[in-house]
Write a protein that holds these residues in place. Structure first.
Motif, PDB file in Angstrom:
ATOM      1  N   MET A 104       6.599 -12.068  16.824  1.00 52.92           N
ATOM      2  CA  MET A 104       5.804 -12.576  15.367  1.00 52.92           C
ATOM      3  C   MET A 104       4.564 -12.259  15.402  1.00 52.92           C
ATOM      4  O   MET A 104       3.933 -12.672  16.488  1.00 52.92           O
ATOM      5  CB  MET A 104       6.212 -13.910  15.192  1.00 52.92           C
ATOM      6  N   HIS A 105       3.879 -11.575  14.265  1.00 53.15           N
ATOM      7  CA  HIS A 105       2.679 -12.004  14.174  1.00 53.15           C
ATOM      8  C   HIS A 105       2.331 -12.315  12.647  1.00 53.15           C
ATOM      9  O   HIS A 105       2.614 -11.923  11.547  1.00 53.15           O
ATOM     10  CB  HIS A 105       2.086 -10.215  14.129  1.00 53.15           C
ATOM     11  N   ARG A 106       1.372 -13.586  12.687  1.00 56.03           N
ATOM     12  CA  ARG A 106       1.011 -14.210  11.377  1.00 56.03           C
ATOM     13  C   ARG A 106      -0.136 -13.600  10.782  1.00 56.03           C
ATOM     14  O   ARG A 106      -1.076 -13.254  11.410  1.00 56.03           O
ATOM     15  CB  ARG A 106       0.854 -15.584  11.885  1.00 56.03           C
ATOM     16  N   LEU A 107       0.043 -13.666   9.380  1.00 55.36           N
ATOM     17  CA  LEU A 107      -0.972 -13.056   8.663  1.00 55.36           C
ATOM     18  C   LEU A 107      -1.349 -14.161   7.646  1.00 55.36           C
ATOM     19  O   LEU A 107      -0.833 -15.022   7.517  1.00 55.36           O
ATOM     20  CB  LEU A 107      -0.549 -11.973   7.734  1.00 55.36           C
ATOM     21  N   GLY A 108      -2.774 -14.161   7.263  1.00 61.96           N
ATOM     22  CA  GLY A 108      -3.098 -15.217   6.535  1.00 61.96           C
ATOM     23  C   GLY A 108      -2.651 -14.749   5.164  1.00 61.96           C
ATOM     24  O   GLY A 108      -1.936 -13.840   4.890  1.00 61.96           O
ATOM     25  N   GLU A 109      -3.226 -15.876   3.958  1.00 65.52           N
ATOM     26  CA  GLU A 109      -2.955 -15.471   2.728  1.00 65.52           C
ATOM     27  C   GLU A 109      -3.584 -14.328   2.136  1.00 65.52           C
ATOM     28  O   GLU A 109      -4.531 -13.924   2.741  1.00 65.52           O
ATOM     29  CB  GLU A 109      -3.266 -16.739   1.857  1.00 65.52           C
ATOM     30  N   PRO A 110      -3.035 -13.588   1.435  1.00 66.54           N
ATOM     31  CA  PRO A 110      -3.725 -12.255   0.788  1.00 66.54           C
ATOM     32  C   PRO A 110      -4.858 -12.546   0.230  1.00 66.54           C
ATOM     33  O   PRO A 110      -4.828 -13.429  -0.700  1.00 66.54           O
ATOM     34  CB  PRO A 110      -2.438 -11.492  -0.237  1.00 66.54           C
ATOM     35  N   HIS A 111      -5.991 -11.996   0.734  1.00 64.10           N
ATOM     36  CA  HIS A 111      -7.096 -12.336  -0.079  1.00 64.10           C
ATOM     37  C   HIS A 111      -7.699 -11.251  -1.088  1.00 64.10           C
ATOM     38  O   HIS A 111      -8.634 -11.503  -1.820  1.00 64.10           O
ATOM     39  CB  HIS A 111      -8.436 -12.376   0.954  1.00 64.10           C
ATOM     40  N   VAL A 112      -6.681 -10.291  -1.199  1.00 64.44           N
ATOM     41  CA  VAL A 112      -7.015  -9.292  -2.320  1.00 64.44           C
ATOM     42  C   VAL A 112      -5.587  -9.014  -2.918  1.00 64.44           C
ATOM     43  O   VAL A 112      -4.426  -8.596  -2.162  1.00 64.44           O
ATOM     44  CB  VAL A 112      -7.580  -7.869  -1.813  1.00 64.44           C
ATOM     45  N   VAL A 113      -5.427  -9.171  -4.167  1.00 62.56           N
ATOM     46  CA  VAL A 113      -3.813  -8.801  -4.870  1.00 62.56           C
ATOM     47  C   VAL A 113      -4.318  -7.988  -6.155  1.00 62.56           C
ATOM     48  O   VAL A 113      -5.067  -8.808  -6.909  1.00 62.56           O
ATOM     49  CB  VAL A 113      -3.467 -10.163  -5.278  1.00 62.56           C
ATOM     50  N   VAL A 114      -4.274  -6.970  -6.158  1.00 62.54           N
ATOM     51  CA  VAL A 114      -4.365  -6.245  -7.272  1.00 62.54           C
ATOM     52  C   VAL A 114      -3.348  -5.400  -7.852  1.00 62.54           C
ATOM     53  O   VAL A 114      -2.685  -4.743  -6.934  1.00 62.54           O
ATOM     54  CB  VAL A 114      -5.612  -4.985  -7.057  1.00 62.54           C
ATOM     55  N   GLN A 115      -3.053  -5.573  -8.966  1.00 61.92           N
ATOM     56  CA  GLN A 115      -1.717  -4.848  -9.582  1.00 61.92           C
ATOM     57  C   GLN A 115      -2.276  -3.476 -10.434  1.00 61.92           C
ATOM     58  O   GLN A 115      -2.801  -3.553 -11.575  1.00 61.92           O
ATOM     59  CB  GLN A 115      -1.085  -5.776 -10.710  1.00 61.92           C
ATOM     60  N   GLY A 116      -1.919  -2.364  -9.735  1.00 62.28           N
ATOM     61  CA  GLY A 116      -1.929  -1.167 -10.452  1.00 62.28           C
ATOM     62  C   GLY A 116      -1.044  -0.988 -11.472  1.00 62.28           C
ATOM     63  O   GLY A 116      -0.089  -1.574 -11.614  1.00 62.28           O
ATOM     64  N   GLU A 117      -0.853   0.337 -11.611  1.00 60.08           N
ATOM     65  CA  GLU A 117       0.294   1.037 -12.353  1.00 60.08           C
ATOM     66  C   GLU A 117       1.130   1.633 -11.255  1.00 60.08           C
ATOM     67  O   GLU A 117       0.964   2.779 -10.775  1.00 60.08           O
ATOM     68  CB  GLU A 117      -0.076   2.211 -13.517  1.00 60.08           C
ATOM     69  N   GLY A 118       2.299   1.109 -11.153  1.00 62.58           N
ATOM     70  CA  GLY A 118       3.376   1.660 -10.152  1.00 62.58           C
ATOM     71  C   GLY A 118       2.934   1.092  -8.641  1.00 62.58           C
ATOM     72  O   GLY A 118       3.376   1.934  -7.660  1.00 62.58           O
ATOM     73  N   VAL A 119       2.038   0.416  -8.486  1.00 67.88           N
ATOM     74  CA  VAL A 119       1.610  -0.080  -7.242  1.00 67.88           C
ATOM     75  C   VAL A 119       1.002  -1.359  -7.095  1.00 67.88           C
ATOM     76  O   VAL A 119       0.292  -1.691  -7.997  1.00 67.88           O
ATOM     77  CB  VAL A 119       0.705   1.114  -6.423  1.00 67.88           C
ATOM     78  N   LEU A 120       1.229  -2.100  -6.131  1.00 68.11           N
ATOM     79  CA  LEU A 120       0.551  -3.591  -6.090  1.00 68.11           C
ATOM     80  C   LEU A 120      -0.339  -3.386  -4.554  1.00 68.11           C
ATOM     81  O   LEU A 120       0.218  -3.094  -3.674  1.00 68.11           O
ATOM     82  CB  LEU A 120       1.641  -4.697  -5.800  1.00 68.11           C
ATOM     83  N   HIS A 121      -1.718  -3.603  -4.812  1.00 68.38           N
ATOM     84  CA  HIS A 121      -2.312  -3.484  -3.707  1.00 68.38           C
ATOM     85  C   HIS A 121      -2.854  -4.961  -3.019  1.00 68.38           C
ATOM     86  O   HIS A 121      -3.212  -5.832  -3.487  1.00 68.38           O
ATOM     87  CB  HIS A 121      -3.958  -2.952  -3.994  1.00 68.38           C
ATOM     88  N   LEU A 122      -2.459  -4.930  -1.689  1.00 69.26           N
ATOM     89  CA  LEU A 122      -2.579  -6.223  -0.984  1.00 69.26           C
ATOM     90  C   LEU A 122      -3.261  -6.032   0.333  1.00 69.26           C
ATOM     91  O   LEU A 122      -3.267  -4.906   0.892  1.00 69.26           O
ATOM     92  CB  LEU A 122      -1.236  -6.661  -0.599  1.00 69.26           C
TER      93      LEU A 122
END
Length: 203
Positions: free
Chosen positions: A179-197
């Motif tokens: 298991m490898h823990r990641l933090g909360e997403p600090h970038v969340v950008v909704q494009g067209e047909g894609v979600l950038h995280l």
């Protein structure tokens, strides 16, 4: 020293390619808009030599452009290099490429290109950091990326999630164990047909 970011486009079920290395619709969002990736829309930055030809949504372009401009070095595995023929010596971003491989660079292959072949993932990151200086080291996801993440050398995970289910194929996190823990997403950008995280790794 710049950050090390593991980065790739991914299906919602976690795959960066199908079983035959096909990407299907994963990269469609690079061409579904009217905003060029380069601010000047440089005609010399054509699709055969980089990121030209890309037409993204305005939202995705505003996210991708500064990220790509900040990358100094790409780290990739030999399978990816062979599959793409190393972009014929012209990576889509960055000034250098470090290839993790037990085999040397193909004889006579683009001697002018700054491609470095290193036989160990950890040594590859060290070489990439040396070359990148204060710029970002972008590590391609997959088996090599997973080894680098497991070694604790990844600062951030960046995923462009596309709404498609592959069912099987090449996994973003390869065959990583544990298991490898990641933090909360600090970038969340909704494009067209894609979600950038983007996620920072937890200490």
């Amino acid at each position: 020293m710049g950050a090390v970011i593991m980065h790739n486009v991914m299906s919602v079920d976690g795959f960066i390619a199908d079983d035959e290395d096909g990407v299907g619709p994963l990269h469609d969002w690079y061409f579904n808009g009217d905003t060029p990736l380069t601010e000047t829309d440089d005609p010399d930055y054509d699709h055969s030599e980089g990121a030209g030809g890309f037409r993204l949504s305005k939202t995705s372009a505003e996210y991708v452009r500064p990220l790509w401009n900040s990358i100094g070095v790409i780290v990739m595995g030999r399978h990816f290099f062979d599959l793409m023929n190393g972009w014929d010596g012209h990576p889509p971003t960055g000034d250098h490429v470090v290839v993790v491989s037990h085999r040397p660079k193909p004889e006579g292959w683009h001697p002018e290109a700054s491609y470095h072949f290193v036989d160990d993932p950890i040594a590859a990151v060290a070489k990439a950091r040396e070359l990148a200086g204060d710029r970002i080291v972008s590590v391609a996801a997959g088996e090599v990326g997973a080894q680098i993440l497991a070694a604790g050398l990844v600062d951030e995970v960046a995923i462009d999630v596309v709404p498609v289910v592959f069912g099987s194929g090449k996994r973003y996190f390869g065959s990583i164990g544990g298991m490898h823990r990641l933090g909360e997403p600090h970038v969340v950008v909704q494009g067209e047909g894609v979600l950038h995280l983007r996620f920072r790794m937890r200490p």
